[in-house]
Design a protein around this motif. Structure first.
Motif, PDB file in Angstrom:
ATOM      1  N   LEU A 260     -88.695  27.654  22.822  1.00  0.00           N
ATOM      2  CA  LEU A 260     -88.604  28.557  21.681  1.00  0.00           C
ATOM      3  C   LEU A 260     -88.530  30.028  22.080  1.00  0.00           C
ATOM      4  O   LEU A 260     -88.130  30.862  21.265  1.00  0.00           O
ATOM      5  CB  LEU A 260     -89.804  28.340  20.750  1.00  0.00           C
ATOM      6  CG  LEU A 260     -89.749  27.090  19.865  1.00  0.00           C
ATOM      7  CD1 LEU A 260     -91.074  26.891  19.146  1.00  0.00           C
ATOM      8  CD2 LEU A 260     -88.609  27.199  18.860  1.00  0.00           C
ATOM      9  N   LEU A 261     -88.930  30.335  23.315  1.00  0.00           N
ATOM     10  CA  LEU A 261     -88.875  31.730  23.743  1.00  0.00           C
ATOM     11  C   LEU A 261     -87.473  32.295  23.612  1.00  0.00           C
ATOM     12  O   LEU A 261     -87.293  33.452  23.212  1.00  0.00           O
ATOM     13  CB  LEU A 261     -89.358  31.858  25.196  1.00  0.00           C
ATOM     14  CG  LEU A 261     -90.868  31.772  25.433  1.00  0.00           C
ATOM     15  CD1 LEU A 261     -91.170  31.902  26.908  1.00  0.00           C
ATOM     16  CD2 LEU A 261     -91.613  32.840  24.641  1.00  0.00           C
ATOM     17  N   GLY A 262     -86.457  31.509  23.949  1.00  0.00           N
ATOM     18  CA  GLY A 262     -85.080  31.965  23.810  1.00  0.00           C
ATOM     19  C   GLY A 262     -84.708  32.206  22.359  1.00  0.00           C
ATOM     20  O   GLY A 262     -83.990  33.160  22.041  1.00  0.00           O
ATOM     21  N   VAL A 263     -85.215  31.341  21.480  1.00  0.00           N
ATOM     22  CA  VAL A 263     -84.974  31.526  20.040  1.00  0.00           C
ATOM     23  C   VAL A 263     -85.643  32.802  19.559  1.00  0.00           C
ATOM     24  O   VAL A 263     -85.052  33.594  18.807  1.00  0.00           O
ATOM     25  CB  VAL A 263     -85.501  30.312  19.249  1.00  0.00           C
ATOM     26  CG1 VAL A 263     -85.330  30.534  17.747  1.00  0.00           C
ATOM     27  CG2 VAL A 263     -84.784  29.042  19.689  1.00  0.00           C
ATOM     28  N   TYR A 264     -86.887  33.009  19.989  1.00  0.00           N
ATOM     29  CA  TYR A 264     -87.609  34.215  19.593  1.00  0.00           C
ATOM     30  C   TYR A 264     -86.936  35.473  20.144  1.00  0.00           C
ATOM     31  O   TYR A 264     -86.920  36.528  19.494  1.00  0.00           O
ATOM     32  CB  TYR A 264     -89.052  34.149  20.096  1.00  0.00           C
ATOM     33  CG  TYR A 264     -89.877  33.053  19.474  1.00  0.00           C
ATOM     34  CD1 TYR A 264     -89.536  32.501  18.241  1.00  0.00           C
ATOM     35  CD2 TYR A 264     -90.998  32.548  20.132  1.00  0.00           C
ATOM     36  CE1 TYR A 264     -90.297  31.491  17.667  1.00  0.00           C
ATOM     37  CE2 TYR A 264     -91.768  31.540  19.568  1.00  0.00           C
ATOM     38  CZ  TYR A 264     -91.407  31.014  18.340  1.00  0.00           C
ATOM     39  OH  TYR A 264     -92.157  30.010  17.784  1.00  0.00           O
ATOM     40  N   GLN A 265     -86.387  35.368  21.333  1.00  0.00           N
ATOM     41  CA  GLN A 265     -85.672  36.499  21.931  1.00  0.00           C
ATOM     42  C   GLN A 265     -84.492  36.904  21.043  1.00  0.00           C
ATOM     43  O   GLN A 265     -84.283  38.087  20.770  1.00  0.00           O
ATOM     44  CB  GLN A 265     -85.195  36.131  23.327  1.00  0.00           C
ATOM     45  CG  GLN A 265     -84.454  37.254  24.054  1.00  0.00           C
ATOM     46  CD  GLN A 265     -83.913  36.786  25.399  1.00  0.00           C
ATOM     47  OE1 GLN A 265     -83.535  35.622  25.567  1.00  0.00           O
ATOM     48  NE2 GLN A 265     -83.884  37.685  26.369  1.00  0.00           N
ATOM     49  N   GLY A 266     -83.724  35.903  20.594  1.00  0.00           N
ATOM     50  CA  GLY A 266     -82.608  36.189  19.703  1.00  0.00           C
ATOM     51  C   GLY A 266     -83.072  36.761  18.379  1.00  0.00           C
ATOM     52  O   GLY A 266     -82.432  37.659  17.817  1.00  0.00           O
TER      53      GLY A 266
END
Length: 199
Positions: free
Chosen positions: A66-72
């Motif tokens: 989810l870190l990548g999702v949160y980054q976006g």
């Protein structure tokens, strides 16, 4: 001129290379000081911990993904617009986004927000507000799910501000190296001129 002769000349004319290295290093230092006084650039960094409610490996792995999702989510123009409204900034979301970088640390489960600005206080305020927007969003999302399914977000510390440009030490070292290297052909040319004069 053989290689041995070149080495001998460079050794004899080492003072030329040292002189040029000193001059260019001093020039680089002076330039850096002028830039620091007239057009400095500061970077403010803040770290957000993303913590799943359960510590099982599958939950932690889900948090990493989810870190990548949160980054976006953080790098959206909507987030920039929210920060602009809260701080009363006179710029567009796209202009603000150009000064913001968000990176992820999978091992530590953190989101790292970095903001650049000529004003260190502004950089710090933007970084803090950006992180606050994310934490508030996570709190709202968590209120709609069961406790064991929550993924919390915590600001780990106050923003850390540092001078990003100029990098005085790097400029001085680079200037000194370039001056020293530039002194090599100068030393050879000086020797050639002296030899021609003696003839």
């Amino acid at each position: 001129m053989t290689f041995q002769q070149i080495v001998r000349v460079l050794w004899q004319r080492a003072w030329v290379m040292v002189l040029l290295a000193t001059l260019t290093a001093a020039a680089a230092f002076g330039f850096s000081r002028i830039v620091e006084q007239r057009a400095p650039l500061y970077t403010s960094t803040i770290h957000i911990l993303v913590q799943p409610a359960r510590t099982e490996s599958n939950q932690a792995q889900a948090a990493q993904q989810l870190l990548g999702v949160y980054q976006g989510w953080l790098l959206s123009g909507y987030r920039a617009a929210t920060v602009i409204d809260r701080l009363g900034l006179d710029m567009t979301p796209q202009e603000l986004l150009e000064d913001v970088e968000v990176t992820t640390n999978l091992n530590q489960l953190t989101l790292d927000i970095e903001v650049e600005s000529p004003d260190p206080r502004l950089a710090s305020r933007v970084a803090w507000e950006w992180a606050t927007v994310f934490v508030q969003w996570r709190n709202g999302e968590n209120s709609q799910v069961q406790q064991e399914e929550r993924i919390d977000a915590f600001i780990l510390d106050d923003p850390v501000v540092r001078l990003a440009r100029p990098t005085t030490l790097a400029n001085v070292v680079t200037g000194g190296i370039l001056g020293f290297l530039g002194g090599m052909p100068a030393a050879l040319a000086l020797t050639h001129l002296e030899a021609g004069t003696l003839r």
